[in-house]
Scaffold this active site. Structure first.
Site, PDB file in Angstrom:
ATOM      1  N   ASP A  76       0.850  -1.184   0.000  1.00 43.58           N
ATOM      2  CA  ASP A  76       0.000   0.000   0.000  1.00 43.58           C
ATOM      3  C   ASP A  76       0.895   1.247   0.000  1.00 43.58           C
ATOM      4  O   ASP A  76       2.047   1.193   0.418  1.00 43.58           O
ATOM      5  CB  ASP A  76      -0.886  -0.053   1.258  1.00 43.58           C
ATOM      6  CG  ASP A  76      -1.683   1.206   1.464  1.00 43.58           C
ATOM      7  OD1 ASP A  76      -2.499   1.537   0.583  1.00 43.58           O
ATOM      8  OD2 ASP A  76      -1.488   1.865   2.502  1.00 43.58           O
TER       9      ASP A  76
ATOM     10  N   ASP B  47      -0.128   5.125   0.861  1.00 40.71           N
ATOM     11  CA  ASP B  47      -0.316   6.157   1.879  1.00 40.71           C
ATOM     12  C   ASP B  47      -0.326   5.556   3.280  1.00 40.71           C
ATOM     13  O   ASP B  47      -1.180   4.744   3.604  1.00 40.71           O
ATOM     14  CB  ASP B  47      -1.621   6.922   1.620  1.00 40.71           C
ATOM     15  CG  ASP B  47      -1.622   7.586   0.249  1.00 40.71           C
ATOM     16  OD1 ASP B  47      -0.682   8.358  -0.014  1.00 40.71           O
ATOM     17  OD2 ASP B  47      -2.534   7.317  -0.550  1.00 40.71           O
TER      18      ASP B  47
ATOM     19  N   CYS C  56      -6.706   1.585  -7.828  1.00 40.03           N
ATOM     20  CA  CYS C  56      -8.131   1.829  -8.016  1.00 40.03           C
ATOM     21  C   CYS C  56      -8.344   3.339  -8.034  1.00 40.03           C
ATOM     22  O   CYS C  56      -8.080   4.006  -7.035  1.00 40.03           O
ATOM     23  CB  CYS C  56      -8.967   1.211  -6.899  1.00 40.03           C
ATOM     24  SG  CYS C  56     -10.712   1.704  -7.013  1.00 40.03           S
TER      25      CYS C  56
ATOM     26  N   CYS D 235     -17.155  -0.562  -7.549  1.00 45.05           N
ATOM     27  CA  CYS D 235     -16.269  -1.309  -8.439  1.00 45.05           C
ATOM     28  C   CYS D 235     -15.693  -2.515  -7.697  1.00 45.05           C
ATOM     29  O   CYS D 235     -15.772  -2.603  -6.483  1.00 45.05           O
ATOM     30  CB  CYS D 235     -15.140  -0.398  -8.927  1.00 45.05           C
ATOM     31  SG  CYS D 235     -14.039   0.138  -7.595  1.00 45.05           S
TER      32      CYS D 235
ATOM     33  N   CYS E  38     -12.494  -3.208  -7.799  1.00 39.87           N
ATOM     34  CA  CYS E  38     -11.063  -2.993  -7.560  1.00 39.87           C
ATOM     35  C   CYS E  38     -10.771  -2.176  -6.310  1.00 39.87           C
ATOM     36  O   CYS E  38      -9.625  -2.126  -5.869  1.00 39.87           O
ATOM     37  CB  CYS E  38     -10.401  -2.354  -8.780  1.00 39.87           C
ATOM     38  SG  CYS E  38     -11.037  -0.763  -9.320  1.00 39.87           S
TER      39      CYS E  38
ATOM     40  N   ASP F 120      -1.419  -0.425   6.035  1.00 33.39           N
ATOM     41  CA  ASP F 120      -1.647   0.164   7.356  1.00 33.39           C
ATOM     42  C   ASP F 120      -3.116   0.201   7.759  1.00 33.39           C
ATOM     43  O   ASP F 120      -3.422   0.674   8.848  1.00 33.39           O
ATOM     44  CB  ASP F 120      -1.062   1.587   7.417  1.00 33.39           C
ATOM     45  CG  ASP F 120      -1.772   2.562   6.495  1.00 33.39           C
ATOM     46  OD1 ASP F 120      -2.101   2.183   5.353  1.00 33.39           O
ATOM     47  OD2 ASP F 120      -1.996   3.716   6.913  1.00 33.39           O
TER      48      ASP F 120
END
Length: 174
Positions: free
Chosen positions: A10, A12, A81, A89, A91, A118
């Site tokens: 991931d 952020d 995404c 969606c 995704c 996180d």
């Protein structure tokens, strides 16, 4: 090293930033993140970015802004995404569509992949849906995810809780 085909990471709150949206031009990785990514690359582990970025749909950044950012960090590919969570969606994490897309594109056995993130209610749920190894980092939203929002993903246990991305990578490689 564990029998791992790829690691999904991931952005952020995991690689850097605060957990909130930061445009790729202004995003700063944590000091340990470049070393963590390099360790994976040196051990021939494929690394893929895995991120929800609904600000793309609002015109605040482009898909290519993010793809260029991940490429410059050494990622082998990025799965992004661009939709808001209200679009329905397949995704948008916690749905596993991005992971399934990667598996199809690269012939991955998702049970032999790792998801590092996180946020339990997105990253850990998406990983759990496909049987991937789940690592929650305590940077970004990680501590709050474990403490204040644990009820939103109470049916899932991380395989490892890491202080940060480097700690997660060291656990994978041991």
């Amino acid at each position: 090293m564990k029998d791992i085909e790829a690691v999904f990471i991931d952005r952020d709150g995991t690689i850097g930033g605060t957990g909130h949206f930061i445009h790729p031009d202004d995003f700063v990785p944590y000091s340990f993140s470049p070393s963590a990514l390099l360790l994976l690359k040196e051990n021939d582990v494929k690394i893929y970015a895995l991120t929800n970025q609904h600000r793309i749909s609002k015109g605040e950044a482009s898909l290519s802004d993010f793809r260029d950012e991940f490429s410059s960090m050494g990622f082998d590919d990025s799965f992004i995404c661009p939709h808001s969570s209200s679009k329905g969606c397949r995704c948008h994490k916690p749905k596993p569509g991005l992971l399934q897309e990667a598996a199809s594109k690269y012939g991955l056995d998702l049970a032999k992949t790792v998801v590092i993130g996180d946020v339990g209610s997105t990253d850990m749920l998406a990983a759990d849906a496909v049987g991937a190894i789940k690592i929650l980092v305590l940077t970004g939203w990680g501590k709050g995810s474990m403490r204040d929002y644990r009820h939103t993903w109470s049916g899932v246990e991380p395989d490892f809780i890491a202080e940060n991305l480097l700690d997660a990578v060291e656990w994978i490689l041991e």
